[in-house]
Structure formats: C-alpha cells, structure tokens
Motif scaffolding. Structure first.
Motif, mmCIF file in Angstrom:
data_model
loop_
_atom_site.group_PDB
_atom_site.id
_atom_site.type_symbol
_atom_site.label_atom_id
_atom_site.label_comp_id
_atom_site.label_asym_id
_atom_site.label_seq_id
_atom_site.Cartn_x
_atom_site.Cartn_y
_atom_site.Cartn_z
ATOM 1 N N LYS A 1 0.838 -1.189 0.000
ATOM 2 C CA LYS A 1 0.000 0.000 0.000
ATOM 3 C C LYS A 1 0.878 1.246 0.000
ATOM 4 C CE LYS A 1 -4.308 -1.545 0.500
ATOM 5 N NZ LYS A 1 -5.388 -1.202 -0.412
ATOM 6 N N GLU B 1 1.732 4.975 1.163
ATOM 7 C CA GLU B 1 1.530 5.680 2.420
ATOM 8 C C GLU B 1 1.806 7.161 2.252
ATOM 9 O OE1 GLU B 1 3.894 3.910 5.463
ATOM 10 O OE2 GLU B 1 2.804 2.000 5.415
ATOM 11 N N ASP C 1 -5.006 7.669 -0.671
ATOM 12 C CA ASP C 1 -6.136 6.747 -0.501
ATOM 13 C C ASP C 1 -6.771 6.391 -1.844
ATOM 14 O OD1 ASP C 1 -5.677 6.912 2.216
ATOM 15 O OD2 ASP C 1 -7.346 8.292 2.618
ATOM 16 N N ASN D 1 -4.475 3.927 -3.707
ATOM 17 C CA ASN D 1 -4.596 2.578 -3.158
ATOM 18 C C ASN D 1 -5.906 1.922 -3.583
ATOM 19 O OD1 ASN D 1 -2.121 2.386 -1.783
ATOM 20 N ND2 ASN D 1 -2.910 3.532 -0.039
ATOM 21 N N THR E 1 -6.388 -1.443 -5.897
ATOM 22 C CA THR E 1 -7.172 -2.565 -5.382
ATOM 23 C C THR E 1 -8.260 -2.968 -6.374
ATOM 24 O OG1 THR E 1 -6.759 -1.928 -3.088
ATOM 25 C CG2 THR E 1 -8.689 -3.319 -3.498
#
Length: 198
Positions: free
Chosen positions: A2, A4, A37, A40, A44
C-alpha cells in the motif's frame, strides 16, 4: 504494498510566514492523503478486475489510477522541493543548467512565474528535464495526470490548485507564486538534476 502518506520533511509551521501552518496541515493531511487513498483504492479495484476477469469499469479505474497516482507523486515532490532555509537564486548544477537553457536565472524565474499565474483553473507548473531532447523545460499541467510531454522528469513543482494557497492568499495567486520563491529547496532540485545528468 500500500502507498503511504509521506511525513513532511519539516514541521507544519516551518514554512511560515510564506506558507502558513493551517494550510500546510490541511494540504498535507487531507488533500495529499486523499490522493494516496484514491491511488490505493484504484490499484485494489484493478487487481480485483484482473482476478474476476471483469473489465467493465476499466476506463474509470485507469483514470482514477492516473489522477490519484499523479497527485501523490507531484505532492511528494512539492513538499520536498520546499525548505525553511530555501529561497534565493538557484545554485550549483541547476543554476548552470538554468543559465544554459533560459539565459539567466531571472529569465527562468519570470517565465516560470508567468506560467504559474496563467494556469487555467487547477494545476501545476513544473521545471522538468526532458531526456529525449536533453534539455530543461517549463511545463504546466492543468490536469495533473496529463503532462504535456511524455518521459519528462520533474525537478521542481509548484502546486496551483486553490487548496494549496487559498486560506492565506485567497484568490491572489500571483502573491502565492511570489512568496513560494522564498521556499524553493535548491539542494533538493540539485539532487534531482544530478541524477538525470549522471
């Protein structure tokens, strides 16, 4: 892995008075975090699409990947490109390259500032190295996922989205541009240009 949100390389109030603590905190902790965010989430969703073999929303998630990925990369550079001890004319190798391609630091600063003030709506102004043309370029990215030349390497970036300056400078973008020059971290820019030219 992920992505950060990177920590700031200085305290929230370290760029005062040119860049106020409240804006830096909001810009980093809320706006930059939203890009991380979103990046990510896009990665996904693309992984899920590959697993299921369902690419019905591929156009959407690829756009999200480009938008949030570019936002994360540019914001990371933006924070590193500033320093409490920054400002003044360029020095070192970047100064030599600026003189070579723009004639003088003054010419470069005027062109970069004019480009920054002229960005339509939200966007960025960037000093980039183009490895194909083997030269420095000043570019604007009004949709930050759509740079105007492929393959360029950003060296110095300035955020011109209103969230970057609105609390202190309101609609006075030219005042933000002028103040930002007091923060430019030429040491960081020199590291970036050295890696391009080595």
């Amino acid at each position: 892995m992920k992505h950060e949100l990177p920590k700031l390389p200085y305290d929230y109030n370290a760029l005062e008075p040119h860049y106020d603590e409240q804006t830096v905190r909001l810009h980093h902790d809320a706006h930059h975090k939203a890009y991380v965010d979103g990046l990510n989430n896009a990665e996904t969703k693309l992984a899920e699409a590959r697993e299921k073999g369902d690419f019905a929303l591929i156009k959407h998630w690829e756009r999200e990947l480009a938008f949030h990925g570019s936002g994360h990369i540019l914001h990371t550079l933006f924070w590193e490109n500033m320093s409490p001890e920054g400002g003044g004319p360029a020095n070192g190798q970047i100064a030599e390259e600026i003189n070579k391609f723009f004639g003088s630091f003054d010419n470069f600063k005027k062109q970069f500032s004019a480009a920054a003030v002229a960005v339509e709506g939200s966007g960025w102004t960037l000093l980039c190295y183009n490895p194909i043309f083997k030269k420095l370029e000043i570019l604007t990215a009004e949709k930050h996922q759509n740079l105007t030349q492929w393959g360029v390497i950003p060296l110095l970036v300035m955020d011109l989205w209103e969230h970057a300056y609105y609390l202190k400078y309101q609609n006075k973008r030219a005042a933000w541009v002028e103040a930002w020059w007091n923060l430019v971290n030429w040491e960081d820019v020199n590291k970036r240009v050295a890696s391009c030219l080595s």
